[in-house]
Structures are given as C-alpha cells and as structure tokens.
Design a protein around this motif. Structure first.
Motif, PDB file in Angstrom:
ATOM      1  N   ALA A 182       0.841  -1.208   0.000  1.00 16.38           N
ATOM      2  CA  ALA A 182       0.000   0.000   0.000  1.00 16.38           C
ATOM      3  C   ALA A 182       0.869   1.249   0.000  1.00 16.38           C
ATOM      4  CB  ALA A 182      -0.926   0.007   1.205  1.00 16.38           C
ATOM      5  N   LEU A 183       0.479   2.216  -0.796  1.00 14.05           N
ATOM      6  CA  LEU A 183       1.094   3.543  -0.799  1.00 14.05           C
ATOM      7  C   LEU A 183       0.119   4.482  -0.106  1.00 14.05           C
ATOM      8  CD1 LEU A 183       3.290   5.543  -1.731  1.00 14.05           C
ATOM      9  CD2 LEU A 183       2.005   5.803  -3.870  1.00 14.05           C
ATOM     10  N   ARG A 184       0.594   5.175   0.958  1.00 16.83           N
ATOM     11  CA  ARG A 184      -0.307   5.979   1.790  1.00 16.83           C
ATOM     12  C   ARG A 184       0.286   7.365   2.011  1.00 16.83           C
ATOM     13  NH1 ARG A 184      -2.034   2.134   6.759  1.00 16.83           N
ATOM     14  NH2 ARG A 184      -3.897   3.438   6.622  1.00 16.83           N
ATOM     15  N   GLY A 185      -0.606   8.338   2.190  1.00 21.10           N
ATOM     16  CA  GLY A 185      -0.151   9.697   2.450  1.00 21.10           C
ATOM     17  C   GLY A 185      -1.247  10.541   3.072  1.00 21.10           C
ATOM     18  N   ASP A 186      -0.840  11.597   3.789  1.00 21.07           N
ATOM     19  CA  ASP A 186      -1.815  12.530   4.370  1.00 21.07           C
ATOM     20  C   ASP A 186      -1.200  13.910   4.473  1.00 21.07           C
ATOM     21  OD1 ASP A 186      -0.617  13.061   7.130  1.00 21.07           O
ATOM     22  OD2 ASP A 186      -0.886  10.909   7.298  1.00 21.07           O
ATOM     23  N   THR A 187      -2.062  14.921   4.563  1.00 24.98           N
ATOM     24  CA  THR A 187      -1.598  16.292   4.748  1.00 24.98           C
ATOM     25  C   THR A 187      -2.654  17.083   5.502  1.00 24.98           C
ATOM     26  OG1 THR A 187      -0.693  18.244   3.615  1.00 24.98           O
ATOM     27  CG2 THR A 187      -2.562  17.171   2.577  1.00 24.98           C
ATOM     28  N   THR A 188      -2.192  18.066   6.265  1.00 22.27           N
ATOM     29  CA  THR A 188      -3.085  18.869   7.102  1.00 22.27           C
ATOM     30  C   THR A 188      -3.823  19.911   6.262  1.00 22.27           C
ATOM     31  OG1 THR A 188      -1.588  18.594   8.974  1.00 22.27           O
ATOM     32  CG2 THR A 188      -3.200  20.358   9.133  1.00 22.27           C
ATOM     33  N   VAL A 189      -5.123  20.042   6.517  1.00 23.15           N
ATOM     34  CA  VAL A 189      -5.918  21.074   5.852  1.00 23.15           C
ATOM     35  C   VAL A 189      -6.580  22.013   6.864  1.00 23.15           C
ATOM     36  CG1 VAL A 189      -6.373  19.697   3.797  1.00 23.15           C
ATOM     37  CG2 VAL A 189      -7.929  19.529   5.760  1.00 23.15           C
ATOM     38  N   GLN A 190      -6.544  21.646   8.122  1.00 16.36           N
ATOM     39  CA  GLN A 190      -7.187  22.461   9.157  1.00 16.36           C
ATOM     40  C   GLN A 190      -6.412  22.233  10.456  1.00 16.36           C
ATOM     41  OE1 GLN A 190     -10.990  20.962  10.192  1.00 16.36           O
ATOM     42  NE2 GLN A 190     -11.457  22.544  11.708  1.00 16.36           N
ATOM     43  N   ASN A 191      -6.085  23.304  11.172  1.00 15.54           N
ATOM     44  CA  ASN A 191      -5.314  23.108  12.402  1.00 15.54           C
ATOM     45  C   ASN A 191      -5.449  24.303  13.341  1.00 15.54           C
ATOM     46  OD1 ASN A 191      -3.657  24.594  10.423  1.00 15.54           O
ATOM     47  ND2 ASN A 191      -2.079  24.543  11.996  1.00 15.54           N
ATOM     48  N   LYS A 192      -5.311  24.013  14.613  1.00 15.38           N
ATOM     49  CA  LYS A 192      -5.224  25.031  15.654  1.00 15.38           C
ATOM     50  C   LYS A 192      -4.439  24.448  16.820  1.00 15.38           C
ATOM     51  CE  LYS A 192      -7.814  28.301  18.511  1.00 15.38           C
ATOM     52  NZ  LYS A 192      -9.142  28.853  18.862  1.00 15.38           N
ATOM     53  N   GLY A 193      -3.389  25.146  17.235  1.00 16.44           N
ATOM     54  CA  GLY A 193      -2.580  24.692  18.354  1.00 16.44           C
ATOM     55  C   GLY A 193      -1.566  23.629  18.003  1.00 16.44           C
ATOM     56  N   ILE A 194      -1.532  23.216  16.741  1.00 14.76           N
ATOM     57  CA  ILE A 194      -0.602  22.191  16.282  1.00 14.76           C
ATOM     58  C   ILE A 194      -0.191  22.515  14.857  1.00 14.76           C
ATOM     59  CG2 ILE A 194      -2.481  20.680  15.488  1.00 14.76           C
ATOM     60  CD1 ILE A 194      -0.743  18.285  16.313  1.00 14.76           C
ATOM     61  N   GLY A 195       1.062  22.255  14.509  1.00 11.79           N
ATOM     62  CA  GLY A 195       1.560  22.621  13.194  1.00 11.79           C
ATOM     63  C   GLY A 195       1.027  21.733  12.080  1.00 11.79           C
ATOM     64  N   ARG A 196       1.074  22.262  10.870  1.00 15.28           N
ATOM     65  CA  ARG A 196       0.656  21.498   9.690  1.00 15.28           C
ATOM     66  C   ARG A 196       1.750  20.496   9.314  1.00 15.28           C
ATOM     67  NH1 ARG A 196      -3.334  23.762   6.148  1.00 15.28           N
ATOM     68  NH2 ARG A 196      -4.452  25.468   7.183  1.00 15.28           N
ATOM     69  N   SER A 197       1.342  19.272   9.023  1.00 13.69           N
ATOM     70  CA  SER A 197       2.316  18.235   8.696  1.00 13.69           C
ATOM     71  C   SER A 197       1.835  17.416   7.508  1.00 13.69           C
ATOM     72  CB  SER A 197       2.537  17.308   9.894  1.00 13.69           C
ATOM     73  OG  SER A 197       1.381  16.529  10.152  1.00 13.69           O
ATOM     74  N   PHE A 198       2.747  16.649   6.934  1.00 16.11           N
ATOM     75  CA  PHE A 198       2.380  15.673   5.919  1.00 16.11           C
ATOM     76  C   PHE A 198       3.129  14.383   6.203  1.00 16.11           C
ATOM     77  CE2 PHE A 198       6.260  17.397   4.073  1.00 16.11           C
ATOM     78  CZ  PHE A 198       6.877  16.277   3.527  1.00 16.11           C
ATOM     79  N   THR A 199       2.561  13.286   5.719  1.00 17.06           N
ATOM     80  CA  THR A 199       3.141  11.963   5.918  1.00 17.06           C
ATOM     81  C   THR A 199       3.081  11.189   4.612  1.00 17.06           C
ATOM     82  OG1 THR A 199       2.194  11.974   8.157  1.00 17.06           O
ATOM     83  CG2 THR A 199       3.121   9.889   7.363  1.00 17.06           C
ATOM     84  N   ILE A 200       4.140  10.467   4.301  1.00 20.62           N
ATOM     85  CA  ILE A 200       4.122   9.511   3.204  1.00 20.62           C
ATOM     86  C   ILE A 200       4.650   8.189   3.740  1.00 20.62           C
ATOM     87  CG2 ILE A 200       4.313  11.174   1.307  1.00 20.62           C
ATOM     88  CD1 ILE A 200       7.293  10.631   1.226  1.00 20.62           C
ATOM     89  N   SER A 201       4.066   7.090   3.266  1.00 19.16           N
ATOM     90  CA  SER A 201       4.512   5.780   3.753  1.00 19.16           C
ATOM     91  C   SER A 201       4.204   4.716   2.714  1.00 19.16           C
ATOM     92  CB  SER A 201       3.836   5.437   5.082  1.00 19.16           C
ATOM     93  OG  SER A 201       2.449   5.212   4.897  1.00 19.16           O
ATOM     94  N   VAL A 202       4.931   3.622   2.822  1.00 18.49           N
ATOM     95  CA  VAL A 202       4.703   2.452   1.976  1.00 18.49           C
ATOM     96  C   VAL A 202       4.595   1.252   2.897  1.00 18.49           C
ATOM     97  CG1 VAL A 202       5.531   1.026   0.091  1.00 18.49           C
ATOM     98  CG2 VAL A 202       6.029   3.476   0.097  1.00 18.49           C
ATOM     99  N   ALA A 203       3.485   0.543   2.814  1.00 17.26           N
ATOM    100  CA  ALA A 203       3.258  -0.605   3.691  1.00 17.26           C
ATOM    101  C   ALA A 203       3.500  -1.905   2.930  1.00 17.26           C
ATOM    102  CB  ALA A 203       1.827  -0.576   4.231  1.00 17.26           C
ATOM    103  N   PHE A 204       4.229  -2.806   3.570  1.00 20.28           N
ATOM    104  CA  PHE A 204       4.476  -4.137   3.026  1.00 20.28           C
ATOM    105  C   PHE A 204       3.945  -5.152   4.039  1.00 20.28           C
ATOM    106  CE2 PHE A 204       7.801  -1.343   1.416  1.00 20.28           C
ATOM    107  CZ  PHE A 204       7.719  -1.554   0.046  1.00 20.28           C
ATOM    108  N   GLY A 205       2.896  -5.869   3.652  1.00 19.21           N
ATOM    109  CA  GLY A 205       2.283  -6.820   4.565  1.00 19.21           C
ATOM    110  C   GLY A 205       2.342  -8.238   4.036  1.00 19.21           C
ATOM    111  N   LEU A 206       2.387  -9.160   4.965  1.00  8.35           N
ATOM    112  CA  LEU A 206       2.386 -10.581   4.615  1.00  8.35           C
ATOM    113  C   LEU A 206       1.266 -11.262   5.396  1.00  8.35           C
ATOM    114  CD1 LEU A 206       3.826 -12.935   3.131  1.00  8.35           C
ATOM    115  CD2 LEU A 206       5.190 -13.244   5.220  1.00  8.35           C
ATOM    116  N   ASP A 207       0.274 -11.783   4.689  1.00 11.49           N
ATOM    117  CA  ASP A 207      -0.836 -12.513   5.313  1.00 11.49           C
ATOM    118  C   ASP A 207      -0.569 -14.007   5.171  1.00 11.49           C
ATOM    119  OD1 ASP A 207      -1.971 -10.017   5.638  1.00 11.49           O
ATOM    120  OD2 ASP A 207      -3.275 -10.197   3.883  1.00 11.49           O
ATOM    121  N   PHE A 208      -0.633 -14.712   6.273  1.00 10.37           N
ATOM    122  CA  PHE A 208      -0.349 -16.150   6.218  1.00 10.37           C
ATOM    123  C   PHE A 208      -1.187 -16.916   7.236  1.00 10.37           C
ATOM    124  CE2 PHE A 208       2.585 -14.001   8.996  1.00 10.37           C
ATOM    125  CZ  PHE A 208       2.673 -14.798  10.126  1.00 10.37           C
TER     126      PHE A 208
END
Length: 550
Positions: free
Chosen positions: A524-550
């Motif tokens: 999975a390719l995942r990401g997020d970014t801030t669009v609304q904030n108060k008292g906390i800074g705006r941030s963004f995140t990117i990540s790549v998930a590698f999962g193994l189901d067994f």
C-alpha cells in the motif's frame, strides 16, 4: 535550518558587545581595538570557570565599579535594567504539541483489508516519513516571537531604542529573529503483527524511527538581515567557535530509538450474513519509547542541569581589566562569560521546545469503533474511531518565576542597599533568562480521533481509499510538583500548560494484493496532509506498507 551568516548574528547578540561599548564610564577600548581582541583565538575552550580578578586590581575595580556604581550603571539610562527585568522573556513555556505516530491516518493499521482467502496472521513493515515545517508555539502562531515575547514587547523595544546603534535598527533586527520557526521530522518504520481468531482481532504495533527538531529562518528574513547594516557589524567570527558546529550543537536536537507500543483488540458484532463489518474494541498504549542514541547531528540537552547565575560583579571586573588594564585575557574572558550566559539561554530554549521524547511518556487507553460497509458495486465506506484517556504521569517541564512589579520599587541610589540591590538584579536576570525545571504531574486528558474514507475496489485485489481524519486533544491539567531543580519564588504554571489543539487531515491509500496458495502479499502507498489546524503545526506523511498474510 539557520544559515551560517545568521549564526554570526545570533552569537554577536549573545555577547552584548553593543551594550558594553555604551555603558563603560572608564577609559574604553576603541571599536578597532575591541574587535582586534575578539579576533584573537583563545588558548582554551569556552568554560564557565573564569577567574574573577583577571587583569584588574582590587583598587582600580573598587574605585570604578563599587556595588553602588554597578547598580547605578545598570539601572540608569540607557540600560534601565530594572525596567527590562520586569518584563518576561517567555510568553509561554509549554512544549509544542505533536500527534503520536500511531494517531496519524497514514499509519493506522489496515486490520480489515481485502484478502484473497481467510488468513489468520498478518505481519506488516511500513516505512514512513512525517514532517512538520512549522510547529505551533501557541494556539495560533508558529513564530518564535509568540513564545519569547520579550523580543516584540513595546516597553523593551523603547529601552533598546535609547542605545546608540548608529544605522542599525535593532528592533527591526529582533523582529526578524522573531520569525524563526521550529521544524520536526520523523523517519522510520512501523512494525506490526495481528491475528484474526473467529470474531476477534488482536494487534500490536511498535515504531522504530529517527526524530529531529531544528530552528528555521525563512529566506526572506535571511535576505533582509544580509542587506541590513547589522550584517556588516555582526559578521565577525567569535573566538574559539565554529558557527556550523555551534548551530548543530545548540539549535538542533535529534535521536533514534523505539516508540510506544500500542495493543488493540476488536470483536466483530455484525451478523455473519451482513454486508457490514462492525467491530468494537479497546486499545492500550504503553510508554515503551527508548532512545538508542541522541545527538547524532544535533546536541544533547539536560533539562535538570543547574542553571547559571548572572554575576554582574564578575562581569564588570573583567570589563575593568579589558578597558583600564588593557588586558586581552580579561577581554577574552569577558567574551567567554557572555557567550556562556547566552549559550545557557539558548540551550534552555532548545531543551524546552526541541528536546522531545520518542513517545507520549504516558499510558493511555480507550474504546475503539470500526465499521466497514459495502454501499453499491465497487464502492464502500470505512471508518475508524477512538477515544483515549491519557493516564497522569510525571514529566520534566519548564516554568518561569512570577514577577511582582512592587519588588522592583527599590532605592537603587542607596549605598547601604547596594549589595542587596545588586543581588536582586542578578536573581531577576537569572530568572528572566532561564526558566525553572520542575518534575511535575501532568494530566493530558482525552484525545478523540475519527478517520473516515470512501473506498473504491477494482479487480477484486486493488483498492483506493480517500478520506478525512479529525483529531482533537483537550487542554491538559497540571498536578503536584515532585521536585524543583532551582529554588526561588512562585512559578507561573498557567503559561506552561499545554492548550487544546485540533487538526484535520485529508489522506489517501492505494493498495493491492499479490495472492498465492499459502500466503498473500499486501502493498500500500499511503499519504496525508493537514488542511485544518489550531494549536498544532501542519504536517504531511508519506509511507509504503508491506504486509504478509499467512
């Protein structure tokens, strides 16, 4: 990060060179002679242990700088130290608020993702990068001037304006430094394991990552400083200090290690033939965060280290040696003393806002609610919701000593009270520059979070999710003080209390499954970014998930 030339400016301010060129009532060094002294490299490194009698005889010192004379110099125009010390350097002393890694929408465990066949176990490794360009010092501002408010207080700027700085607009220069912000970066991987057993789902997740904070001055402010008259006068390199190393050691904090362990349990309450997947659960977060190594690029800081005491007598004795005796050693030691005081003030600020742990430092627990529903065709809906209570615990925090204007109504011209007045000014200067470290019980209270997404499934193995995440943290409460590391007057707890904060993020998740008879691979390719904030800074995140189901 702060540019090299800006480093010179900051170091020059710390020296107080401008002030000492204006307050001397003895025979002063010329500007050229003073700068010549500063350009000479000392034979030793900076040390707080400085001889109190270097270069100036007792007779000369007592004639020129008796306690009464020192007090009169400090309290008379243009310095008027008693007026400056009635103001607070810090408008707030609480550390900036940041979200726990587990609470970011891009790092929520996709416990109920689509699978090719029924699998009992899942193993996940998810590399991630999260950055906040401007952390909030107050509820509405990311500028350092909102935190260290002395730099912009009208009374302080009026006093500073009385100094003769020729073409240098010191209030303007200070306002530019007030735009400094704080950045945060988190780089690492989230490791998770979960098991589906009948209607139950059990999961555990632990991040291992690198955390870094640094101060930042924007390009526009840098250009304005470079074009100012201050740039020419402030460009001198201070003896024995490498500006690049200095900034790394005193304006940056970084560490690598383990984060907090989060355990979640869900129970599916939906009927077996339902098109919805409804789960109720609970979670517990354990404060397992441990630093493996700190000071990789930046410095290391100790909040409980004894703070310096501003010693005006020692300061003026060294100044006497530098001016009356024309002693270079005294001038260098005066430089070292001023730098030491300034470095201690910077270290205190950096320790307070940038020296952050890798975890929340508290246990927290609370209920969970998850729903995943098929709407029509390949369209679906999924929502994770949680309410967690953070259990009170002890933290090392900074608070300033309260000031009473009536205490400053003293007879500074009294010879009988000169020693007491000088001691009072020293204590107030120390209280102003250095907040007091305290071990205190904090009660962070409740945190609510909801993460909702619209899902689109195609080819039965790939899914796109787009949604909105809302996070809310209430105002913390402070409890009893367990230990105070510096004795003194009553503390101002109000400005050291973390305020309420909330943040809204949009996020996306693109995932696919690679199936086989014995195991499935989830990517999975995942990401997020801030669009609304108060008292906390705006941030963004990117990540790549590698999962193994067994």
């Amino acid at each position: 990060m702060l540019p090299k030339r800006t480093n010179y400016y900051l170091l020059k301010i710390l020296l107080g060179i401008f002030v000492f060129k204006n307050i001397c009532h003895a025979q002063p060094l010329s500007d050229e002679a003073f700068d010549d002294i500063l350009s000479e490299q000392p034979s030793h490194t900076l040390s707080p242990e400085i001889s109190p009698k270097a270069g100036c005889s007792d007779q000369d010192f007592n004639d020129l700088f008796s306690p009464l004379q020192i007090v009169e110099i400090l309290t008379s125009p243009p310095i008027q130290l008693q007026k400056i010390l009635q103001l607070n350097l810090y408008g707030r002393t609480n550390p900036p608020i940041t979200r726990a890694l587990h609470d970011l929408p891009s790092l929520i465990l996709d416990l109920f993702h689509q699978s090719c066949s029924a699998r009992c176990w899942s193993l996940l490794v998810q590399p991630f990068f999260n950055q906040t360009r401007k952390m909030y010092f107050t509820q509405n501002s990311s500028a350092l001037s909102s935190y260290t408010t002395l730099l912009t207080q009208k009374e302080f700027l009026e006093i500073i304006d009385e100094f003769e700085f020729s073409k240098i607009n010191i209030p303007r220069v200070l306002s530019l430094f007030g735009t400094i912000s704080l950045e945060e970066r988190r780089l690492g991987a989230l490791f998770a394991l979960w098991n589906h057993h009948k209607r139950w789902t059990f999961s555990g997740a632990l991040p291992i990552y690198y955390l870094e904070h640094n101060f930042f001055l924007n390009q526009q402010a840098q250009r304005q400083l470079n074009n100012s008259a201050f740039a020419t006068d402030a460009g001198t390199v201070l003896p024995g200090i490498n500006p690049d190393t200095f900034v790394n050691q005193h304006f940056i904090n970084d560490r690598v290690g383990l984060g907090d362990l989060r355990i979640q349990i869900y129970y599916n309450i939906a009927p077996c033939d339902s098109s919805s997947n409804i789960d109720l659960g609970a979670q517990v977060t354990f404060p397992t965060a441990r630093t493996i190594r700190d000071g990789i690029i930046g410095g290391t800081f100790c909040k409980t280290r004894p703070r310096p005491t501003i010693d005006f007598t020692q300061m003026f004795r060294l100044f006497c040696g530098a001016t009356v005796a024309q002693d270079r050693t005294s001038a260098l030691q005066l430089t070292e003393l001023m730098v030491n005081y300034g470095i201690a003030a910077i270290n205190t600020l950096t320790a307070n806002v940038a020296d952050s742990p890798l975890g929340e430092q508290h246990y927290n627990l609370g209920p969970l609610f998850h729903i995943k529903k098929h709407i029509a065709g390949c369209i679906g809906f999924e929502s994770y919701n949680e309410l967690k209570y953070t259990i009170p615990g002890s933290e090392i925090r900074y608070f300033i000593v309260k000031k009473n204007s009536a205490d400053f109504m003293r007879d500074y011209s009294s010879a009988a009270d000169a020693v007491a007045n000088l001691t009072f000014l020293s204590e107030q200067a120390s209280n102003t520059l250095y907040p007091t470290a305290v071990c205190i019980t904090t009660r962070p209270g409740l945190i609510f979070k909801t993460t909702t997404a619209l899902t689109i499934l195609w080819h039965e193995k790939s899914q796109l999710s787009i949604g909105y995440d809302f996070w809310l943290q209430n105002r913390e409460q402070l409890g009893s003080v367990h230990k105070r590391y510096t004795p003194g007057g009553p503390l101002n707890f109000a400005i050291g209390t973390k305020f309420a904060a909330h943040e809204g993020k949009i996020f996306g998740n693109l995932s696919t499954l690679l199936c086989s008879t014995s195991r499935d691979i989830y990517i999975a390719l995942r990401g997020d970014t801030t669009v609304q904030n108060k008292g906390i800074g705006r941030s963004f995140t990117i990540s790549v998930a590698f999962g193994l189901d067994f």
